[in-house]
Each structure stands twice: as structure tokens, then as C-alpha cells.
Scaffold this active site. Structure first.
Site, mmCIF file in Angstrom:
data_model
loop_
_atom_site.group_PDB
_atom_site.id
_atom_site.type_symbol
_atom_site.label_atom_id
_atom_site.label_comp_id
_atom_site.label_asym_id
_atom_site.label_seq_id
_atom_site.Cartn_x
_atom_site.Cartn_y
_atom_site.Cartn_z
ATOM 1 N N SER A 128 93.225 -22.782 -92.208
ATOM 2 C CA SER A 128 93.767 -24.121 -92.424
ATOM 3 C C SER A 128 94.092 -24.834 -91.125
ATOM 4 C CB SER A 128 95.052 -24.033 -93.248
ATOM 5 O OG SER A 128 94.783 -23.496 -94.508
ATOM 6 N N GLU A 243 88.724 -12.431 -100.850
ATOM 7 C CA GLU A 243 90.150 -12.708 -100.919
ATOM 8 C C GLU A 243 90.577 -13.039 -102.344
ATOM 9 O OE1 GLU A 243 93.604 -15.247 -98.652
ATOM 10 O OE2 GLU A 243 91.547 -15.926 -98.420
ATOM 11 N N SER A 368 93.809 -23.147 -103.440
ATOM 12 C CA SER A 368 94.768 -23.496 -104.491
ATOM 13 C C SER A 368 94.121 -23.343 -105.868
ATOM 14 C CB SER A 368 95.242 -24.940 -104.308
ATOM 15 O OG SER A 368 94.227 -25.827 -104.741
ATOM 16 N N ASN A 369 94.958 -23.151 -106.873
ATOM 17 C CA ASN A 369 94.407 -22.929 -108.219
ATOM 18 C C ASN A 369 93.643 -24.147 -108.734
ATOM 19 O OD1 ASN A 369 95.589 -20.473 -107.925
ATOM 20 N ND2 ASN A 369 96.716 -20.524 -109.857
ATOM 21 N N GLU A 370 93.999 -25.331 -108.227
ATOM 22 C CA GLU A 370 93.252 -26.532 -108.632
ATOM 23 C C GLU A 370 91.815 -26.435 -108.124
ATOM 24 O OE1 GLU A 370 96.362 -26.591 -107.427
ATOM 25 O OE2 GLU A 370 97.318 -27.199 -109.305
#
Lengths: 386, 351
Positions: A128, A243, A368-370
Site C-alpha cells: 500500500s 494471502e 478489502s472485502n468489497e
């Protein structure tokens, strides 16, 4: 279908169980997000290595045992069952190593893997950036070729373990003219190079579990590149697949949490709201479902299958299960739930607070889950891209 | 340890899927729904031609002699296509019960070959279900009575049709008189047979439910790719995508639970009943969730008789409570996990 362990697998389980019983430290180690705890955990990695247990799936010549995925699952089950310390080198052993095996040169494997297995090099992740979170293709941190070196300039952030780790792996923009997922290169570098400065970031629990890293003309030799120049995106996707997929969160972890939650509920049945029982029952069902799904995937991979979008379904499932289990524990503990490990009197129960806090991060890290839902919808269900 | 299906299991269920795709299109199901019996002789004959009625019947009675694991993928397909037939009750459940009766084999000799060739329909009455499915056209009824098993002909019982929201279901209140003449198995032996039957019935229902969940997801995907609003297919909007992705996750994690349950039943594992209850809950939850999300994605169309979704939703809503409702199965799991000395946690998944 044969849902029974072979004699060999049962023997393997007995062997690791015996070793762990004799070697798991009797006291809880300090958090590896402290300097002292980090080194304690490094010692534990060395201990594991001395029994050849630090990287069981690796080939023997690299310090492993050549275990297949079913044996790996058995190892993990015993590991969590024994309450052994968290793996400070998880970034290296479970994420970087599988990628290295696939994309690394023979020389790189020999150079990095044995030291990783031995706990000599502990690894941090560098993905990131301030402008590149879910949108990882927006990476701007540059690694520009200068002869036989890359010169790195820019910034990484949310870099897990970076405060105390020895090495970093990550993705950098090697072609300044490129955009999106073109022109990126996967680079491995020691964190003590001149020009690197690290600024710890305190997490919810007050400890520096991740960091910002600033690069100012940091020179990294070309032989530290993994895969081809400009092909870093593909290499990184393989790592991200590991991951989210099989290796980041083994089912033993959640089965242990569920078992502890069942005990906690039984101990507090008199006072706990009966409706919490629903969450407790669900914790057993979901942690079993996760284990079964992992065994099914491992069986399929062993027969030559590949991990696809199920890496994304996995990530959503375990992160939401972890949240639900820890929330249930907090409700059972009621007014004692807020007490921290640092509170001398809180003892055992404060571990639930640690788990609860950490579970808040699950749906955010590792994509992220989104983002995972987008991947599932587009790649698994074939819905049109937005 | 190998958690994959054998090639021939997969090939067989693939061939059944292709067959049902042609023979059980939604328009045909609607026609069958509207008939008085709700059942089609022609469809039953075709199912028999595929060998489905003979699967569980031993070879000595002209069957194929396969077991619970062989059925599981087939039940899933029957659910996916919402087949309106008492095939599972007759050819899986009744065949198992009759075949496991102790002693005298007269009843087996009479009925098992008829099950195998598809000519018999058998209904089963169990106290966990307040009504008896498919009693109206059953040639034989197997009745529970204080753990005894009784066999009665249709003319020996009185029955009243009850109306279900799922028009493919034919439910009946059945009154009858047990007697020594109707008893085919004493309670001493019947108790464990009824246990085995209940677990198999719940397992089959779970498999139907996961098939239904997948069908409703597929209908939602198709609709969201076709239907345009704001100049784009609604399936390109994240708010829609994420609902369907969540359904995919639920299905993905219910399937291995179902397969473990099938394996436990097949091999009569000590945790058989708990694993079956787990499967019924997980698959039922996936089916209800899929129904809810799919109707949302369908918008107003989802609330109509015209859209095919209704046929699958209604079956999922009804089937979820058959052979043990949520409370029944949740209690079986709670009793297990709270019992002292229960083998829980890592390493006990296949205990």
C-alpha cells in the site's frame, strides 16, 4: 472421497504433537509488535527450525519437510491446538516463499529461503501507498533502473511488521511512464539500506504493528528483483492469492477460537443472554465449514487443480467469522470485556479483547472485502465490469 | 484423506444435469404443477430410464446397489431443477428402509423391484413432519408408530389434502389404525432405523436446498446481466454485485459441509446426526439467503407468478422445515457442542 487420515498422516500428527508438547513455551510471549516480543518470537522461529518445523511444506534441502497440503493442515491444527506462539515470519514463510518458489531464480531461492526458515531474516510487506490502497495499481513509489541497481524513491504505508523486520518485499513502479498494472516490478530489499526511514504507526491497541516507509534514493541491486522487470503485477497477484487463499489463515486458528468460545459460554451460561448461544453454535458450524472447505481445496490442488476466485470467498468467510466469534465473546464477558492485557488483573480474558481488536482488521487487510466481492462477482459469477 | 468426488460420480451427475435441463424446463414444471396429482407419469418413466429409481436398490432386486454418497450430487441436481416427484422419498428413503428391515424378506421382494423399475411410489410418515408428502398417489405408505414401522396401502388410510405455498408439494393429513397386521418392524429395531431414515431424509433435503440455492443465484445472475437501468446492466453496479457475491460465498461454504454429512451417513460415523444437522442448517440458510437476494435483484419481477424464480423460492421456503426444522437441527448441534468431553477444535474435523 475418503475422509480418514492415513496411517502416515496419523503418525505425522503424533510426531508434531509430541514435539510441540515438549517445546511450546509455558509462558505467553510478549506481543511481536514490541522490540522485545519481536526477538522472543524470532527465538521461537529458530526453535521451530531446529526441529525442522518452521516451513514444513518446503523441500527438505531448503529446510522443510516436503509436506503436502494435507500434512500442512495437520501441522497447523496441532500448532493451534497446542497454543503455540503466533508466527512472526508469516509474511515470509506463507506469502513470499510460495511466490519465490514459483517466480524466483535458483540462486534467489538458495539465498533467501534457508535464512527465512531459520528465522535469520524476518520479512515485512510493502504494497500500500497513501494513494494506493484497494486500488493497488495506482502505485507510484519508483524503482528506476540505474545500471545494475534500482533507485527507489517514494513511500509505502501500512507495512506490516516493518518496524522490527529485516527485509521487505513489495511492488514498485520501474517504468515512470507506465500506468496501472503495467511497468511494475517486484523487489526484495533489506530494511537497513541507506536512505530508508521508517515511521511506526500505532494500531488500535497502541502498539506499532505497521509502519510508513520512506525511500530516498535507496539503491537496490538488480539481482533482488523477482520475476521480470515490468511483470511485478503478476508476481504480486500470485502472492495476494496465497494471502487471501489457503495459507494466510489456516482453519485450526478459528476452530481453536470457536472451542474457546464454547468453553467461555459454558462457564458463563448462568449470566449470558440465551440468544448468544446462537452465535456460539454458529461459530462451531462456520469454523468446521471453513476447515472442510480448506480440506476440499487442498485435495483438489493435490490432484493438479488451481486456486481461483475461491481465494476471495475464503477471505470474506474467515474474516466475517472471526468478527462474529470475537463479538460473541465480548458480549459474554460484558463489563469485563474492555480490560486490556496491560491490566495486571485481567489475565486470560483480555485475550478476547486482543482477538476482537484484530478481527476488526480482517475485512480490511489482504484486499478489502468489497474488493473481494467485486472479484467474486466478475470472475466467478461473470457479472459485467462496472 | 481425499475430499474430492470420484470421476464416475461427477460424470453421472453431469449426465443427469444435462438430461434434466432438457426434460425439466420451467415451462414443463408449471404444467405439472397445474395437474391434479401434481405428478407426471411421463417424467417418472424418464427418471427410471436414467436409472435413478434403481440407484439404492440392491442388485438382487434388479437395482444398482449404490449408497448415500452416490446420491448426494443427484439430490443436488433434483433440487436445482425443482423436480416435482417423490423420487427421493421412494427410491432413496423407502428403498433404504425396506432394504434394512430385519428378518423376512417378503416385503423387500415385493417392493424393491417395483421401486427399481419406477412403478411404485412410496410415502413415509414420520412424527417430525406433521403432514405426509405424496401420500395421495402412494402405492404404499411406511408409517411411524412409537418407533415401530408399519406398512399400509392407500385404501387403509383416510387422507385430506393440505395446500402448500409450494404448488409442487402434495401434503396430506393421514389418519390410520395401526395393528399387528400392519406392523413390519418392532420398536426395538425400528428406533435405530427411524434414526437412520431421519438423517438420510434431512441429508437429501439439504442437498435439494443447496441445488435450489445455486439455481436462484443463477437466475439472479442472468436477470442482472439482462436488465438495464441508467443505460447499463444492473449487474454492473456494485450494490447488486455484492449481494450475489455473498450468495456465492454461502453456497461455497455449505457444500463441503453437505459432503462431510453424506460421508458420515454412508460410513455410519459416530457424529453422523450432528453432521447431518449441520448440513441441513447450512444448506437451508444458503437457500433462504439466495432466495432473499435473488428476489431483490429481480425487483418487482421477482414478486410475480410469471418469473421462474418463484418456483424455486417456494420450494426452498417449504423444504427448509421438512425433516427437522431449524430449531430441531440447531438443538442437535447445541446438545453436542455443550456436552462434556465433546471432541471440539482443531484436529477433530473428521472425528
Amino acid at each position: 472421497m475418503r475422509l480418514e487420515y492415513t496411517e502416515r498422516q496419523t503418525k505425522f500428527r503424533a510426531e508434531i504433537r509430541e514435539w510441540l508438547a515438549a517445546n511450546v513455551p509455558s509462558h505467553e510471549l510478549k506481543s511481536f509488535d514490541t522490540k522485545e516480543g519481536f526477538e522472543e518470537h524470532r527465538e521461537w522461529e529458530r526453535k521451530l527450525h531446529s526441529g525442522r518445523w518452521s516451513a514444513v511444506t518446503w523441500p527438505t534441502e531448503l529446510g522443510g519437510r516436503g509436506c503436502d497440503l494435507i500434512e500442512w493442515l495437520i501441522f497447523e491444527e496441532e500448532y493451534w491446538r497446542a497454543g503455540a506462539p503466533l508466527r512472526v515470519n508469516q509474511n515470509g514463510i506463507f506469502l513470499l516463499a510460495p511466490t519465490l518458489m514459483e517466480y524466483g531464480t535458483e540462486e534467489q531461492k538458495k539465498r533467501f529461503l534457508p535464512r527465512m526458515a531459520a528465522g535469520d531474516d524476518l520479512w515485512a510487506q510493502g504494497w500500500s501507498e497513501p494513494g494506493a490502497g484497494s486500488d493497488m495499481a495506482a502505485i507510484r513509489c519508483k524503482a528506476v533502473r540505474d545500471g545494475d541497481h534500482y533507485v527507489i524513491n517514494g513511500q509505502k504505508t501500512w507495512s506490516t511488521r516493518a518496524v522490527f523486520a529485516d527485509w521487505l518485499f513489495g511492488l514498485f513502479r520501474s517504468d515512470p511512464e507506465s500506468s496501472r498494472h503495467h511497468g511494475l516490478t517486484f523487489v526484495l530489499l533489506p530494511l537497513n539500506l541507506p536512505g530508508i526511514s521508517i515511521r511506526p504507526i500505532k494500531q488500535l491497541n497502541g502498539l506499532p504493528g505497521f509502519a510508513e516507509i520512506f525511500f530516498d534514493d535507496v539503491r537496490v541491486p538488480v539481482e533482488n528483483r523477482m520475476g521480470e522487470e515490468g511483470q511485478g503485477w503478476n508476481v504480486a497477484m500470485a502472492t495476494a492469492g496465497f494471502e487471501r487463499g489457503l495459507m494466510l489463515r489456516s482453519p485450526g486458528r478459528f476452530q481453536k477460537t470457536s472451542k474457546d468460545l464454547i468453553e467461555l459460554y459454558k462457564d458463563n451460561r448462568e449470566t449470558a443472554d440465551p440468544s448468544i448461544s446462537d452465535a456460539v453454535v454458529k461459530s462451531w458450524m462456520d469454523s468446521e465449514a471453513y476447515a472442510l472447505s480448506t480440506y476440499a481445496t487442498a485435495s483438489r490442488l493435490r490432484k493438479g487443480g488451481h486456486i481461483g476466485a475461491e481465494a476471495s470467498t475464503n477471505k470474506i468467510f474467515w474474516s466475517e467469522m472471526d468478527l462474529a466469534m470475537n463479538e460473541a465473546a465480548m458480549h459474554i464477558l460484558g463489563p469485563s470485556a474492555e480490560l486490556m492485557t496491560q491490566d495486571g488483573e485481567a489475565g486470560e480474558i483480555s485475550r478476547w479483547l486482543d482477538g476482537f481488536l484484530f478481527s476488526q482488521a480482517g475485512p480490511i487487510y489482504a484486499g478489502s472485502n468489497e474488493i473481494q466481492r467485486n472479484i467474486i462477482a466478475e470472475r466467478m459469477l461473470g457479472l459485467p465490469r462496472s | 484423506m481425499d475430499f474430492t468426488f470420484k470421476e464416475d460420480h461427477i460424470d453421472f451427475s453431469d449426465s443427469i444435469r444435462k438430461f434434466l435441463m432438457v426434460e425439466a424446463a420451467p415451462e414443463m414444471l408449471r404444467e405439472i404443477w397445474e395437474t391434479e396429482s401434481g405428478r407426471s407419469k411421463a417424467l417418472r418413466e424418464k427418471l427410471a430410464e436414467q436409472g435413478l429409481t434403481a440407484l439404492s436398490v440392491p442388485e438382487e432386486f434388479n437395482g444398482i446397489g449404490l449408497g448415500d454418497l452416490d446420491w448426494i450430487l443427484i439430490h443436488q441436481e433434483l433440487g436445482y431443477y425443482a423436480i416435482p416427484d417423490s423420487l427421493s422419498d421412494t427410491a432413496y428413503l423407502a428403498a433404504w428402509l425396506l432394504n434394512n428391515l430385519p428378518g423376512d424378506a417378503a416385503l423387500k421382494k415385493e417392493w424393491l423391484p417395483k421401486i427399481a423399475n419406477g412403478s411404485a411410489r412410496i410415502a413415509i410418515a414420520h412424527p417430525v413432519n406433521p403432514m405426509v408428502a405424496d401420500a395421495g398417489n402412494a402405492d404404499l405408505l411406511l408409517m411411524w408408530h412409537n418407533d415401530e414401522i408399519h406398512a399400509v396401502q392407500r385404501k387403509q388410510v383416510q387422507m385430506t389434502l393440505r395446500t402448500s405455498i409450494d404448488a409442487s408439494r402434495r401434503l396430506f393429513d393421514v389418519t390410520w389404525k395401526p395393528s399387528d397386521a400392519t406392523r413390519i418392524c418392532p420398536a426395538s429395531h425400528g428406533a435405530s432405523l427411524w434414526q437412520g431414515l431421519l438423517d438420510r431424509a434431512a441429508l437429501a433435503a439439504a442437498a435439494h436446498l443447496i441445488g435450489l440455492a445455486q439455481r436462484m443465484l443463477d437466475l439472479g445472475i442472468d436477470y442482472s446481466a439482462q436488465r438495464k437501468q441508467f443505460g447499463k446492466p444492473i449487474g454492473s453496479f456494485q450494490a447488486v454485485k455484492h449481494q450475489l457475491a455473498d450468495v456465492a460465498v454461502k453456497i461455497e461454504f455449505a457444500k463441503p459441509v453437505l459432503y462431510r454429512a453424506a460421508y458420515s451417513v454412508m460410513h455410519d460415523k459416530s457424529r453422523r446426526s450432528v453432521n447431518v444437522s449441520h448440513a441441513k442448517l447450512a444448506c437451508g440458510e444458503a437457500a433462504w439467503f439466495s432466495a432473499r437476494k435473488s428476489i431483490q435483484v429481480h425487483g418487482a419481477m421477482g414478486y410475480t407468478w410469471e418469473a421462474d424464480l418463484q418456483m424455486f423460492m417456494k420450494r426452498a421456503w417449504a423444504l427448509n422445515a421438512a425433516w427437522g426444522d431449524q430449531s430441531f437441527h440447531k438443538k442437535r448441534i447445541a446438545d453436542f457442542i455443550y456436552s462434556s468431553g465433546a471432541a471440539l477444535g482443531p484436529g477433530e474435523t473428521f472425528t
